[in-house]
Design a protein around this motif. Sequence first.
Motif, PDB file in Angstrom:
ATOM      1  N   THR A   1      58.945  56.132  49.503  1.00  0.00           N
ATOM      2  CA  THR A   1      57.962  56.744  50.395  1.00  0.00           C
ATOM      3  C   THR A   1      56.604  56.062  50.302  1.00  0.00           C
ATOM      4  OG1 THR A   1      57.440  58.448  48.740  1.00  0.00           O
ATOM      5  CG2 THR A   1      59.133  58.985  50.367  1.00  0.00           C
TER       6      THR A   1
ATOM      7  N   SER B   1      72.389  53.786  51.456  1.00  0.00           N
ATOM      8  CA  SER B   1      71.614  54.999  51.767  1.00  0.00           C
ATOM      9  C   SER B   1      70.208  54.682  52.250  1.00  0.00           C
ATOM     10  CB  SER B   1      71.525  55.898  50.525  1.00  0.00           C
ATOM     11  OG  SER B   1      70.783  55.269  49.490  1.00  0.00           O
TER      12      SER B   1
ATOM     13  N   GLY C   1      63.851  58.852  47.720  1.00  0.00           N
ATOM     14  CA  GLY C   1      64.296  59.806  48.728  1.00  0.00           C
ATOM     15  C   GLY C   1      63.350  59.807  49.904  1.00  0.00           C
ATOM     16  N   ALA C   2      63.679  60.588  50.908  1.00  0.00           N
ATOM     17  CA  ALA C   2      62.842  60.686  52.101  1.00  0.00           C
ATOM     18  C   ALA C   2      61.697  61.669  51.909  1.00  0.00           C
ATOM     19  CB  ALA C   2      63.696  61.104  53.294  1.00  0.00           C
TER      20      ALA C   2
ATOM     21  N   LEU D   1      67.757  57.091  54.712  1.00  0.00           N
ATOM     22  CA  LEU D   1      66.557  57.649  54.077  1.00  0.00           C
ATOM     23  C   LEU D   1      65.304  57.284  54.865  1.00  0.00           C
ATOM     24  CD1 LEU D   1      67.253  57.060  50.271  1.00  0.00           C
ATOM     25  CD2 LEU D   1      67.316  59.225  51.519  1.00  0.00           C
TER      26      LEU D   1
ATOM     27  N   GLN E   1      65.199  59.393  57.970  1.00  0.00           N
ATOM     28  CA  GLN E   1      64.821  60.765  57.647  1.00  0.00           C
ATOM     29  C   GLN E   1      63.324  60.857  57.383  1.00  0.00           C
ATOM     30  OE1 GLN E   1      66.870  63.755  57.472  1.00  0.00           O
ATOM     31  NE2 GLN E   1      64.754  64.473  57.605  1.00  0.00           N
ATOM     32  N   TRP E   2      62.779  59.868  56.683  1.00  0.00           N
ATOM     33  CA  TRP E   2      61.340  59.852  56.393  1.00  0.00           C
ATOM     34  C   TRP E   2      60.544  59.768  57.687  1.00  0.00           C
ATOM     35  CZ3 TRP E   2      57.295  56.422  57.206  1.00  0.00           C
ATOM     36  CH2 TRP E   2      56.129  56.675  56.481  1.00  0.00           C
TER      37      TRP E   2
ATOM     38  N   ALA F   1      69.161  57.401  44.702  1.00  0.00           N
ATOM     39  CA  ALA F   1      68.832  58.418  45.697  1.00  0.00           C
ATOM     40  C   ALA F   1      68.863  59.817  45.086  1.00  0.00           C
ATOM     41  CB  ALA F   1      69.806  58.351  46.865  1.00  0.00           C
TER      42      ALA F   1
ATOM     43  N   TRP G   1      72.374  51.861  45.957  1.00  0.00           N
ATOM     44  CA  TRP G   1      71.367  52.528  46.776  1.00  0.00           C
ATOM     45  C   TRP G   1      71.290  51.923  48.188  1.00  0.00           C
ATOM     46  CZ3 TRP G   1      67.759  48.882  48.309  1.00  0.00           C
ATOM     47  CH2 TRP G   1      67.651  47.729  47.511  1.00  0.00           C
TER      48      TRP G   1
END
Length: 295
Positions: A158, A275, A150-151, A279, A282-283, A182, A272
Amino acid sequence: MSFTLLLTDVNSPLGKALEHELEREPFKLLAPSGGELDWSNEAAVIDYVEREQPDLVINCRGWEEAYYPGGQGQLINAARCLASACRQFELPLIHLSSYTVFGADAKGTHSEKDLPAPNTETGAAFVEAEQLITSVLQRFIVLRLSWVIGAYGNNHLTRLLSAFLAGASVNVNRRLRGSPTAQSDVARVAVAMAKQISCGAENWGVMHYCSGDACSEDEFADQVLQLLIQQQLLTAEPSVTLVDTEPEGEPPSAILGCRHARDNFGIQARSWRPSLLPLVKQWLHNREQTKHTLQ
């Protein structure tokens, strides 16, 4: 008739994803904060459940903390208290677990019937939490997950983004395999199960969910790196070192067979890859916001 759902954590990235998914549903949502309810206090949890009378519990309490050294206690304590409360009030429980229960097992894909054999503190904690639930409840779903990305938070994505954007050296192991999943996809599946339970579904037991797109750690890292290059987001040249040895302290395979979730709830696995770009964006947005906040 209203259906009340108790979500045990809305502060972790996975908990926030679950909360966001549940906001779209007609459930009455209970989400007590840590200051409102001590999840390690059995009497307090029982009292809360008796007072609020939820119809279903989704537990992700301590899920993320369990991956940190010394952070497994929250997962185990919450599972113990919830198992006791759910047994007393005959409540169904969806409990999120992890592929780490399988330890050093060299099997390529783990089915729901495979016996856990953890080789880390994290894996042992997830096994203990599962056993606390399965030993006393009949109406439960233990939902094991693969690599959750995820973000937000500390995860495979990450960590790679932080290293790549810093031009740091990154070691990736070609013998580590998983199915990146995700956080939003996990939430989709858990809420889909909750909706069917609210309509009378009586499908219980240990189930697995992960994306339908398995890869090695080096393949995932390459996808992330190529995306950063395509989007012209790199400011420094990262150094990637390919490791080809048996992984230590990590199950070689996080790929899960998801037959039970599919057969019992009609859950279809998603890839995945679509997405990944959202992601990453967004991060990056989160990072910029953090920079502005600190200035």
